[in-house]
Design a protein around this motif. Structure first.
Motif, PDB file in Angstrom:
ATOM      1  N   TRP B 293      -6.204   3.972   2.550  1.00  0.00           N
ATOM      2  CA  TRP B 293      -6.240   5.354   1.247  1.00  0.00           C
ATOM      3  C   TRP B 293      -7.114   6.161   0.920  1.00  0.00           C
ATOM      4  O   TRP B 293      -7.480   6.926   0.794  1.00  0.00           O
ATOM      5  CB  TRP B 293      -6.027   3.951  -0.009  1.00  0.00           C
ATOM      6  CG  TRP B 293      -6.140   4.296  -0.873  1.00  0.00           C
ATOM      7  CD1 TRP B 293      -5.360   5.655  -1.972  1.00  0.00           C
ATOM      8  CD2 TRP B 293      -7.250   4.046  -2.315  1.00  0.00           C
ATOM      9  NE1 TRP B 293      -5.909   5.997  -2.899  1.00  0.00           N
ATOM     10  CE2 TRP B 293      -6.786   5.122  -2.820  1.00  0.00           C
ATOM     11  CE3 TRP B 293      -8.891   3.974  -2.444  1.00  0.00           C
ATOM     12  CZ2 TRP B 293      -8.002   5.594  -4.695  1.00  0.00           C
ATOM     13  CZ3 TRP B 293      -8.833   3.167  -2.886  1.00  0.00           C
ATOM     14  CH2 TRP B 293      -9.263   4.273  -4.660  1.00  0.00           C
ATOM     15  N   ALA B 320       3.270   2.964  -1.579  1.00  0.00           N
ATOM     16  CA  ALA B 320       2.070   3.923  -2.312  1.00  0.00           C
ATOM     17  C   ALA B 320       2.140   4.638  -0.838  1.00  0.00           C
ATOM     18  O   ALA B 320       1.318   5.936  -1.241  1.00  0.00           O
ATOM     19  CB  ALA B 320       0.749   3.356  -1.947  1.00  0.00           C
ATOM     20  N   TYR B 457      -5.672  10.422  -8.210  1.00  0.00           N
ATOM     21  CA  TYR B 457      -4.393   9.803  -8.235  1.00  0.00           C
ATOM     22  C   TYR B 457      -4.412   8.963  -8.297  1.00  0.00           C
ATOM     23  O   TYR B 457      -5.516   8.042  -7.785  1.00  0.00           O
ATOM     24  CB  TYR B 457      -2.543  10.903  -7.344  1.00  0.00           C
ATOM     25  CG  TYR B 457      -3.480   9.717  -6.079  1.00  0.00           C
ATOM     26  CD1 TYR B 457      -2.614   8.341  -5.776  1.00  0.00           C
ATOM     27  CD2 TYR B 457      -3.726  10.459  -5.118  1.00  0.00           C
ATOM     28  CE1 TYR B 457      -3.261   8.269  -5.074  1.00  0.00           C
ATOM     29  CE2 TYR B 457      -4.353  10.143  -3.668  1.00  0.00           C
ATOM     30  CZ  TYR B 457      -3.205   8.711  -3.453  1.00  0.00           C
ATOM     31  OH  TYR B 457      -3.819   8.316  -2.432  1.00  0.00           O
ATOM     32  N   PHE B 458      -3.488   7.752  -9.035  1.00  0.00           N
ATOM     33  CA  PHE B 458      -3.708   6.576  -8.824  1.00  0.00           C
ATOM     34  C   PHE B 458      -2.319   5.976  -8.407  1.00  0.00           C
ATOM     35  O   PHE B 458      -1.573   5.801  -8.525  1.00  0.00           O
ATOM     36  CB  PHE B 458      -3.193   5.940 -10.699  1.00  0.00           C
ATOM     37  CG  PHE B 458      -4.044   4.676 -10.996  1.00  0.00           C
ATOM     38  CD1 PHE B 458      -4.484   4.645 -11.934  1.00  0.00           C
ATOM     39  CD2 PHE B 458      -2.745   3.721 -10.345  1.00  0.00           C
ATOM     40  CE1 PHE B 458      -5.102   3.455 -11.901  1.00  0.00           C
ATOM     41  CE2 PHE B 458      -3.273   2.245 -11.174  1.00  0.00           C
ATOM     42  CZ  PHE B 458      -5.030   2.173 -11.876  1.00  0.00           C
ATOM     43  N   ALA B 459      -2.692   5.524  -7.467  1.00  0.00           N
ATOM     44  CA  ALA B 459      -1.782   4.821  -6.216  1.00  0.00           C
ATOM     45  C   ALA B 459      -1.235   3.909  -6.238  1.00  0.00           C
ATOM     46  O   ALA B 459      -2.328   2.888  -7.319  1.00  0.00           O
ATOM     47  CB  ALA B 459      -2.490   4.778  -4.864  1.00  0.00           C
ATOM     48  N   ARG B 460      -0.351   3.584  -6.519  1.00  0.00           N
ATOM     49  CA  ARG B 460       0.297   1.751  -6.648  1.00  0.00           C
ATOM     50  C   ARG B 460       2.063   1.650  -6.513  1.00  0.00           C
ATOM     51  O   ARG B 460       2.516   2.175  -6.072  1.00  0.00           O
ATOM     52  CB  ARG B 460       0.836   2.274  -8.212  1.00  0.00           C
ATOM     53  CG  ARG B 460       1.307   3.305  -8.627  1.00  0.00           C
ATOM     54  CD  ARG B 460       1.851   3.352  -9.499  1.00  0.00           C
ATOM     55  NE  ARG B 460       1.017   4.418 -11.369  1.00  0.00           N
ATOM     56  CZ  ARG B 460       1.008   4.142 -11.755  1.00  0.00           C
ATOM     57  NH1 ARG B 460       0.585   2.261 -12.611  1.00  0.00           N
ATOM     58  NH2 ARG B 460      -0.387   4.145 -12.985  1.00  0.00           N
TER      59      ARG B 460
END
Lengths: 347, 610
Positions: B293, B320, B457-460
């Motif tokens: 990531w 993700a 950004y918000f990885a989820r």
């Protein structure tokens, strides 16, 4: 950015550190902690682009969405945020990692990963928003719930609580602190110290659950917290880019803890004979005694600025690994030619 | 010394012609006795004589004291599959000697320590006692090394009896000990003594012998795990996390050695990589996903039980969309199974690892050269597709020595995939992580640390929309899964294509993958000798692409050969090509050993009703 808004040293306003609107319960201690993170990041002029926000699963783990919108975030798996943090901070050592976990995340499913992260001294501010109860699944006891506590759904807890700070200390943590979500000032000061710390900074913040665990007899309730909080020290964090304030104190009552970035954490012990935060055995004693009395001690419990961090132990190049150019990653053709020459029959 | 029948060699050979460079040697020892050096030295000596060889170590899950077998096959035709028969036995383990001798092929040769006073119960084999203890005692090696050196006795005796010049043994020892003179000399002394003893005391009465050939010039001998590590180094790996598990451990051992050799920054003397031994496989894959990531070329290596533990993270990385490489060096399952035996039992598991609708890119190397290639190419694919790439090796490929052509340098620069810079975002004025800008299902990603207010950004693992924001909206969910499906279709076009040998007029086709290739190659020759012509398609990756469909369509019957019990690849083919299912038949078998050509030939003939 509004032209006349107040800005910090890197030209950002407090708004630039905000996150999305919280979806947690009204009055949840976690929201207060998110607000303190925003305040501290603004005050310390952290570059939000250099911050990563990491979390596991649970109410606490939702909160990274509620601060620092300009930072990358990773909402991972239940109890497994330490592993994500270990990988990310190793390959990019210039990042500032802020992890938010809960008592289920850290004290139960992720206890193993938590202790191994602490043991490796991964560079991260590791916040446990501790309320002793599972909120999202509607009110089961967590492993940090008080002995003998009663909950409507879960009945009576017959097991002793796991103490996050004790577990951290036993795993050779280099920074262990405890606070109370209702004590905004102390949370901010400890957050600043934790951010300045270069290894794993464990910050166990009692954050009462307003829905499932706010009975007055719970050590994780607001009422209990306010009444029984026993601050260890008055803390003034003095960043290195500000002149050091000289406080009006009696000599011998001030304990300075030098932090890696050159800043000092000034501790004013309420009772100077009571606790030395560089004394690990004293920290154990303090926590055990507090546990027996079901008291919670707040403040900096233990700090060791000399322990090497994981990137240091790994003897990494100074450049973050992810910024290395291709020629530093793929050995040239001649190297493979030489390997082939050495391996092939029959040299 | 013991008594032997003194029949002249010519009398024996007159009855049975010499068998040259076409037989199998079985060396039965006790694990932990240091026989590995002796065995690989023998193997390499014959390889250096120009004879095609392959070696297999069949070992227990144990540190010391349990039976271990090592087979060396010599094949002038270049076959490298496992043979069920062995023709020369070196019996060094008294515990298993009865069985070992009972299974020796008629006409075979049995070498054993004379101290055993073995009764010669079979009259259709030749017994050769060796004075192991006497020769070991006579050597002046330190007592703590004497059991290791004892193995050199059979090396010397076999050199005489099979006709291996000692210079080849010495060359192999020199290679083994990296040119260190002292251990080479110490071992050679015992080899020489045993060689001389055999010259003086043993008369050749069996037909098995070796002769120099010229079939290995320019080739190399390596195990798959070492080749995988080397490939990863040339793939620019920057991060590896792992937890020890047989048979993948030696992959990371080799990786650490290679990285220390080739990836220390010359200017600072510091590491351009990190290898972390995790607390378990969940930690290992978590670290790898975190590193991927953050923008690193990250990998782990494990085996079946580790894959099971990695399941939840595999789903997260899939959803993700985090690139990383997982090597699965397969062993026998279910459960702990047979930890030191080979199988291809993780095909379905890796393909579909994770709950919900998850599917993964799986590479299936079948040769040492491909293992090296996928070592680097897996990173290109993972970063291009922003997903996990599994590479399925197995114990047979990973831990045994195989002949290979020299490794080829990567034919293209590293492909780091779609990564936006701050300048890119400034120019576009916007950024949406999971937007399908190019129509190939692959969004553009940014890396933490990017210096732009719109860059984060918000990885989820939770449901999200194109901007990576949490969403429970049904249309967001459906759209996202449809895009992942498009990405899967893109993957089909990027993964390595199968290798096909289409034989005109062949009614039946064989499909196989990975370590079963040598078995299929040899069985096809056996089948063809019986008048059964076959085409052959060797899969090299999942998802499947059209070559495989066309191959199945062009044959009346297709047999899917695999080393597991359930016929997992056959199931995948049934699932992917339901319209072709009636043509697709499974030939699957798993008992811990590599598949044998004799078994496969018989299995095909049986299914063909011949």
């Amino acid at each position: 950015m509004a032209a006349n808004a107040r800005v910090n040293e890197i030209g950002l306003s407090r708004n630039d550190y905000k996150g999305g609107v919280s979806t947690l319960c009204q009055g949840c201690g976690h929201n207060s902690i998110a607000n303190q993170i925003i305040a501290v990041a603004y005050e310390m002029s952290l570059d939000p682009h250099q911050v990563i926000k990491l979390s596991g699963i649970g109410c606490s783990s939702k909160s990274p969405a509620y601060f620092l919108n300009r930072s990358h975030g990773f909402n991972g798996l239940h109890g497994r945020m330490p592993a994500l943090a270990t990988g990310a901070t190793t390959v990019n050592r210039s990042l500032i990692a802020i992890g938010v976990s809960g008592d289920g995340d850290t004290g139960s499913i992720g206890l193993g990963q938590f202790k191994h992260m602490v043991r490796r001294n991964v560079p991260i501010v590791y916040i446990v928003e501790n309320n002793g109860v599972y909120g999202l699944t509607k009110g089961q006891f967590s492993a940090t719930a008080d002995y003998g506590q009663e909950l409507k759904y879960a009945g009576v807890n017959e097991l002793p609580p796991i103490d996050i700070c004790l577990e951290a200390l036993a795993a050779d943590a280099s920074f262990v602190a405890r606070s109370f979500a209702g004590d905004s000032k102390q949370v901010r000061e400890l957050l600043k110290a934790a951010i300045a710390h270069r290894g794993t900074a464990v910050l166990d913040i009692i954050s009462p659950c307003v829905t499932f665990n706010n009975h007055e007899d719970s050590t994780k309730s607001y009422a209990y917290g306010k009444a029984k909080e026993e601050p260890l020290h008055d803390i003034t964090f003095i960043p290195f880019y500000e002149p050091i304030e000289i406080e009006d104190q009696e000599p011998g009552q001030v304990r300075a803890v030098k932090l890696y970035d050159g800043s000092h954490l000034m501790l004013k012990a309420l009772d100077p004979t009571k606790h030395d935060p560089t004394d690990r055995m004293a920290a154990f004693r303090l926590l055990e005694e507090a546990r027996e009395q079901q008291l919670f001690i707040t403040g900096l419990i233990y700090v060791d600025e000399n322990r090497a961090t994981l990137p240091e132990i790994s003897r990494l190049v100074d450049t973050p690994l992810v910024h290395l150019p291709p020629e530093k990653l793929r050995p040239p053709r001649e190297v493979l030619d030489e390997i082939n020459r050495r391996l092939t029959c029959c040299n | 010394m013991s008594t032997i029948q003194d029949l002249p060699l010519e009398d024996v050979l007159a009855e049975k012609p010499a068998v040259v460079n076409d037989f199998q040697i079985m060396i039965a020892t006790v694990n932990g006795s240091g026989s590995q050096t002796a065995n690989t030295v023998l193997l390499r000596a014959m390889f250096r004589m120009g004879i095609p060889v392959s070696g297999k170590n069949i070992f227990p899950s144990n540190i010391q004291g349990l039976p271990t077998w090592y087979t060396i096959r010599l094949s002038k035709n270049g076959y490298t599959a496992r043979l069920e028969d062995y023709h020369v036995l070196v019996a060094m383990n008294q515990q298993t000697a009865a069985d070992d001798i009972a299974n020796l092929a008629p006409g075979g040769a049995c070498y054993y320590p004379e101290e055993w006073n073995l009764k010669h119960e079979r009259d259709d084999i030749v017994y050769y006692p060796m004075p192991v203890k006497a020769l070991t005692d006579a050597s002046d090696v330190p007592a703590n090394l004497s059991s290791y050196i004892a193995n050199m006795v059979y090396v010397g005796v076999l050199a005489t009896m099979l006709n291996i010049e000692l210079s080849y043994i010495e060359g192999a020892l020199d290679y083994h000990f990296n040119g260190k003179a002292k251990p080479v000399q110490m071992n050679m002394k015992v080899v020489q003594a045993a060689y001389d003893w055999a010259q003086d005391h043993l008369a050749k009465r069996d037909p098995y012998a070796v002769e120099p050939m010229n079939a290995t010039e320019g080739r190399l001998l390596m195990d798959g795990n070492s080749a995988a590590a080397l490939g990863a180094v040339f793939g620019g790996v920057t991060f590896a996390a792992w937890y020890p598990i047989t048979p993948s451990t030696s992959l990371i051992d080799a990786l650490r050695e290679d990285l220390a050799k080739y990836r220390i920054d010359p200017e600072t003397g510091k590491a351009t990589f990190a290898v972390i031994q995790a607390e378990d496989e969940i930690g290992a894959i978590g670290m790898v996903v975190g590193a991927g990531w953050a923008g690193a070329r990250a990998m782990t290596a494990t085996s079946g039980p580790g894959i099971s533990l990695m399941t939840e993270f595999a789903g997260l990385a899939y959803y993700a969309e985090v690139p990383a490489v997982i090597w699965d060096v397969q062993r026998m399952g279910p459960s702990t199974g047979l930890p030191t035996r080979t199988s291809q039992g993780d095909v379905l598991t890796c393909y579909l690892l994770g709950h919900g609708d998850t599917r993964h890119v799986v590479l299936l190397p079948g040769t040492i050269n491909e293992i090296f290639e996928y070592g680097w190419r897996a990173f290109d694919l993972a970063e291009r597709l922003q997903t996990l790439v599994f590479v399925l090796s197995d114990l047979d490929l990973g831990m045994n020595l195989w002949m290979s052509d020299p490794f080829e340098y990567p034919d293209a620069p590293m492909d780091r995939g779609k990564v936006l810079t701050a300048e890119d975002i400034e120019r576009a004025g916007r950024f949406a992580r999971y937007e399908d800008v190019d129509g190939d299902g692959i969004g553009y990603r940014t890396l933490p640390g990017i210096d732009h207010p719109l860059g984060a950004y918000f990885a989820r693992g939770t449901g999200h929309n194109a901007r990576a924001v949490y969403s429970e909206r049904p249309d967001d969910w459906v759209e996202n899964m449809a895009r992942l499906r498009r990405k899967w279709e893109t993957a089909r076009t990027l993964v390595p294509k199968p290798v096909v040998d289409q034989v005109s007029g062949a009614e039946i086709g064989l499909i196989a993958f990975g370590s079963t290739d040598p078995c299929v190659v040899e069985a096809r020759d056996q089948l063809s000798a019986r008048g059964v012509m076959t085409s052959y398609l060797r899969l090299r990756a999942l998802p499947l692409e059209d070559t495989t469909r066309r191959f199945i369509e062009s044959h009346e019957r297709v047999y899917v050969v695999e080393n597991n019990t359930d016929g997992q690849m056959a199931s995948i083919l049934h699932m992917e090509y339901p319209d072709l299912a009636p043509r697709i038949h499974s030939i699957a078998y798993s008992d811990g050993l590599p598949l044998s050509p004799r078994w496969l030939t018989a299995a095909v003939l049986e299914q063909e009703g011949r």
